[in-house]
Design an enzyme around this catalytic site. Structure first.
Site, PDB file in Angstrom:
ATOM      1  N   HIS A   1       0.829  -1.212   0.000  1.00  0.00           N
ATOM      2  CA  HIS A   1       0.000   0.000   0.000  1.00  0.00           C
ATOM      3  C   HIS A   1       0.858   1.255   0.000  1.00  0.00           C
ATOM      4  CE1 HIS A   1       0.758   0.915   4.279  1.00  0.00           C
ATOM      5  NE2 HIS A   1       0.606  -0.373   4.516  1.00  0.00           N
TER       6      HIS A   1
ATOM      7  N   CYS B   1       3.118  -5.044   6.628  1.00  0.00           N
ATOM      8  CA  CYS B   1       2.744  -4.605   5.288  1.00  0.00           C
ATOM      9  C   CYS B   1       3.963  -4.022   4.576  1.00  0.00           C
ATOM     10  CB  CYS B   1       1.640  -3.555   5.358  1.00  0.00           C
ATOM     11  SG  CYS B   1       0.018  -4.221   5.817  1.00  0.00           S
TER      12      CYS B   1
END
Length: 207
Positions: free
Chosen positions: A167, A183
């Site tokens: 992301h 992440c």
């Protein structure tokens, strides 16, 4: 004299221009330190998040590189140690992007598929993260809608059925760092570029 040595260094990092100064002895650099020839000591170079972001953008600039691995075009390879994400292209090349990765205790490896894509995704912190941050005195929201202030950034690629994503980020300085909870962060312009090239179903290899 020491102030005179430090100002040009910070200005160069920030891309600013300064008037000519009296020539100073040559400086030696290593990581985020410089050797002060006056004190004969290594001095840590203190930078603001803004300057750190500019340094990271030069170091981890998106670029096409040679690639000779066995992975098929369209595959995404995350190299955690190198802080790099490779999107394999045709003709023995790959697009390399700089990334931020999980901090100690939050790194992982495996093979996943992109199961979903989202523009300006909302953020729902998992319960374990909320509890962990509460112990540090930080209260996380149960949900944060997408937008410029959202830590998920402009785009997200969801990895399998995991809680992990590739992301964007609103913290430029974090690219090249190990600061996430697992992440993989990218600059918003980079994740938008990758997002436009990658379909749902693409293979993602995390090393």
């Amino acid at each position: 004299m020491r102030l005179r040595l430090r100002l040009p260094i910070l200005a160069l990092c920030a891309g600013l221009a300064l008037p000519p100064l009296t020539p100073a002895p040559a400086l030696a650099f290593a990581d985020n330190k410089f050797f002060d020839p006056v004190t004969q000591e290594w001095v840590e170079l203190k930078v603001t998040p803004e300057v750190a972001g500019k340094i990271a953008r030069r170091k981890f600039k998106r670029k096409v590189v040679d690639f000779n691995g066995p992975e098929a075009p369209g595959t995404i390879i995350v190299d955690t140690e190198a802080r790099a994400l490779y999107h394999v292209l045709e003709g023995g090349e790959a697009m390399r992007y700089g990334i931020g990765v999980g901090r100690d205790g939050f790194t992982w490896q495996g093979v996943q598929k992109v199961t979903r894509k989202a523009e300006w995704p909302g953020w729902t912190p998992p319960p374990e993260m909320i509890a962990r941050e509460r112990k540090k005195g930080r209260k996380l929201p149960a949900f944060m809608p997408g937008g410029p202030n959202n830590p998920m950034g402009a785009r997200a690629l969801y990895l399998g059925n995991t809680i992990y994503r590739i992301h964007g980020t609103n913290e430029d300085w974090s690219i090249g760092q190990a600061v996430s909870s697992g992440c993989f962060r990218m600059w918003n312009d980079d994740v938008e570029h990758l997002y436009s090239q990658v379909p749902v179903g693409a293979t993602v290899i995390i090393r």
